[in-house]
Design an enzyme around this catalytic site. Structure first.
Site, PDB file in Angstrom:
ATOM      1  N   GLU A   1     -72.667  27.460 -31.615  1.00  0.00           N
ATOM      2  CA  GLU A   1     -72.570  26.492 -32.728  1.00  0.00           C
ATOM      3  C   GLU A   1     -72.763  27.162 -34.091  1.00  0.00           C
ATOM      4  O   GLU A   1     -73.888  27.286 -34.566  1.00  0.00           O
ATOM      5  CB  GLU A   1     -73.612  25.382 -32.539  1.00  0.00           C
ATOM      6  CG  GLU A   1     -73.570  24.316 -33.638  1.00  0.00           C
ATOM      7  CD  GLU A   1     -74.598  23.185 -33.442  1.00  0.00           C
ATOM      8  OE1 GLU A   1     -75.356  23.222 -32.457  1.00  0.00           O
ATOM      9  OE2 GLU A   1     -74.636  22.287 -34.283  1.00  0.00           O
TER      10      GLU A   1
ATOM     11  N   LYS B   1     -68.966  24.918 -30.605  1.00  0.00           N
ATOM     12  CA  LYS B   1     -69.381  23.665 -31.258  1.00  0.00           C
ATOM     13  C   LYS B   1     -69.310  23.887 -32.769  1.00  0.00           C
ATOM     14  O   LYS B   1     -70.277  24.322 -33.394  1.00  0.00           O
ATOM     15  CB  LYS B   1     -70.800  23.277 -30.817  1.00  0.00           C
ATOM     16  CG  LYS B   1     -71.355  22.046 -31.540  1.00  0.00           C
ATOM     17  CD  LYS B   1     -72.570  21.474 -30.831  1.00  0.00           C
ATOM     18  CE  LYS B   1     -73.205  20.362 -31.649  1.00  0.00           C
ATOM     19  NZ  LYS B   1     -74.197  19.595 -30.904  1.00  0.00           N
TER      20      LYS B   1
HETATM   21  C1  5MM Z   1     -79.552  16.896 -32.453  1.00  0.00           C
HETATM   22  O1  5MM Z   1     -79.871  17.819 -33.479  1.00  0.00           O
HETATM   23  C2  5MM Z   1     -79.785  19.192 -33.097  1.00  0.00           C
HETATM   24  C3  5MM Z   1     -81.067  19.904 -33.322  1.00  0.00           C
HETATM   25  O2  5MM Z   1     -81.344  20.066 -34.664  1.00  0.00           O
HETATM   26  P1  5MM Z   1     -82.747  20.743 -35.131  1.00  0.00           P
HETATM   27  O3  5MM Z   1     -82.885  22.052 -34.448  1.00  0.00           O
HETATM   28  O4  5MM Z   1     -82.596  20.843 -36.625  1.00  0.00           O
HETATM   29  O5  5MM Z   1     -83.824  19.780 -34.765  1.00  0.00           O
HETATM   30  C4  5MM Z   1     -78.585  19.836 -33.807  1.00  0.00           C
HETATM   31  O6  5MM Z   1     -78.443  21.192 -33.509  1.00  0.00           O
HETATM   32  C5  5MM Z   1     -77.378  19.112 -33.335  1.00  0.00           C
HETATM   33  O7  5MM Z   1     -77.152  19.406 -31.972  1.00  0.00           O
HETATM   34  C6  5MM Z   1     -76.126  19.471 -34.103  1.00  0.00           C
HETATM   35  O8  5MM Z   1     -76.365  19.698 -35.465  1.00  0.00           O
HETATM   36  C7  5MM Z   1     -75.180  18.307 -33.973  1.00  0.00           C
HETATM   37  O9  5MM Z   1     -75.825  17.137 -34.418  1.00  0.00           O
HETATM   38  P2  5MM Z   1     -75.108  16.246 -35.504  1.00  0.00           P
HETATM   39  O10 5MM Z   1     -76.138  15.195 -35.855  1.00  0.00           O
HETATM   40  O11 5MM Z   1     -74.767  17.154 -36.648  1.00  0.00           O
HETATM   41  O12 5MM Z   1     -73.888  15.687 -34.792  1.00  0.00           O
END
Ligand code: 5MM
Length: 340
Positions: A177, A219
């Site tokens: 990602e 991702k």
């Molecule tokens: C769900 O949030 C994930 C973890 O974030 P942190 O490490 O900041 O707590 C994050 O990696 C998430 O999987 C991705 O950003 C995708 O989430 P969004 O909300 O952007 O679809």
């Protein structure tokens, strides 16, 4: 685990009409989301919330896998069943976030590098034993006047590649990602330039480390105008530029690409994915979602920390999962979702 098994899992993660539920918020991120809704930031509430998410009936019709946080993979549901066991018995592949978060990059103000490689081989083996069959590592790239720097792109790409190879060695499919943040006033052209660079350099490093393309999932963030840009590109342009970028960077042997939502509204996230499937372009890889906020936000709001709201919150989650499942087939309609 054999190469064939890695390939099979990766393929199952991006099965037609299905996507991935990102429910791997670290304590600070989960706490921030709970706090905004007045939900107590406790381990018990995180367990109850995530129990609500995964026990949604019919979820596996649209969700192929769920990304868990370290706490959750060690937790049980409220009825005592371990989370990974419940998921795999209910048709959802358990996954795990293995990075240790984005930290300040030395010598580069406002830029970050994701840490977590130390001891990763041991952790991956433990996660495999707990039932995880895929993993996730998120790199964060910020767009600004003079950033991202080469140092930031390179350091993050290298870490992603080391992580991906270690995951495959442990029999776990890596989700790679490289997130280019939407924050800022930048144009879609600038977003394209940075996203293409980040993806291109990431794949160079993945190849350097010998990562099996058929056994990984990308991702990415979409190619999109900054959230504070004075004028923002429309749905069709975002879809076209995002697909053009991916066609230029992602080998056709990669089985799937699953987008993050990155702060887009629920409707935007679904509409953009849907439009990508209606460009009339023959896509070489599966193209789906791995949303966190765009799947969870409405459901978390409906739940609000109250067990009396579980069934209402599950209904909302299922609706969001169904809409995104349709978007992954090019069959989404915002109006139909509103009517539902
Ligand atoms: C769900 O949030 C994930 C973890 O974030 P942190 O490490 O900041 O707590 C994050 O990696 C998430 O999987 C991705 O950003 C995708 O989430 P969004 O909300 O952007 O679809």
């Amino acid at each position: 685990m054999s190469v064939e098994e890695l390939k099979q899992i990766a393929k199952a993660m991006v099965a037609p009409g299905k996507g991935i539920l990102a429910m791997d918020e670290s304590h600070p991120t989960c706490g921030k989301r709970f706090k905004a809704l007045g939900i107590p930031e406790t381990e018990e509430m995180r367990q109850a919330y995530r129990d609500m998410l995964v026990t949604t009936e019919g979820l596996s019709d649209y969700i192929s896998g769920a990304i868990l946080f370290d706490e959750t993979i060690h937790q049980t549901l409220l009825d005592g069943t371990p989370f990974p066991k419940y998921l795999s018995e209910n048709g959802i592949i358990p996954g795990i976030k293995v990075d240790a978060g984005a930290h300040p990059l030395a010598g580069h103000d406002d830029e970050k590098v994701t840490e977590g490689l130390d001891g990763l081989r041991t952790r991956l083996n433990e996660y495999y034993d707990l039932g995880a069959r895929f993993s996730k590592w998120r790199a964060v790239i910020t767009i600004g006047d003079d950033i991202p720097s080469w140092a930031c792109i390179e350091a993050n790409a290298h870490a992603l590649a080391r992580y991906a190879k270690l995951s495959q060695e442990a029999g776990i499919v890596p989700i790679v990602e490289p997130e280019v943040l939407m924050d800022g006033t930048h144009s879609i052209e600038r977003s394209y330039e940075v996203t293409e660079l980040a993806q291109r350099i990431t794949f160079q490093h993945l190849r350097n480390q010998g990562v099996l393309m058929e056994g990984m999932i990308l991702k990415p963030s979409m190619v999109i105008s900054g959230v504070s840009a004075s004028s923002r590109a429309d749905v069709e342009t975002v879809a076209r530029e995002t697909v053009r970028c991916l066609m230029n960077t992602v080998p056709a042997t990669v089985p799937g690409i699953a987008f993050l939502s990155g702060g887009q509204s629920d409707e935007e996230a679904s509409s953009h994915l849907n439009a990508m499937h209606n460009l009339g372009i023959d896509l070489p890889w599966g193209l789906t979602f791995s949303y966190g906020r765009a799947l969870q936000h409405a459901s978390m709001t409906a739940w609000g920390g109250d067990s009396a709201n579980v069934s209402a919150a599950q209904k909302v989650l299922l609706q969001r999962a169904r809409s995104n499942g349709k978007a992954a087939l090019g069959d989404y309609s915002a109006d139909a979702e509103k009517a539902a």
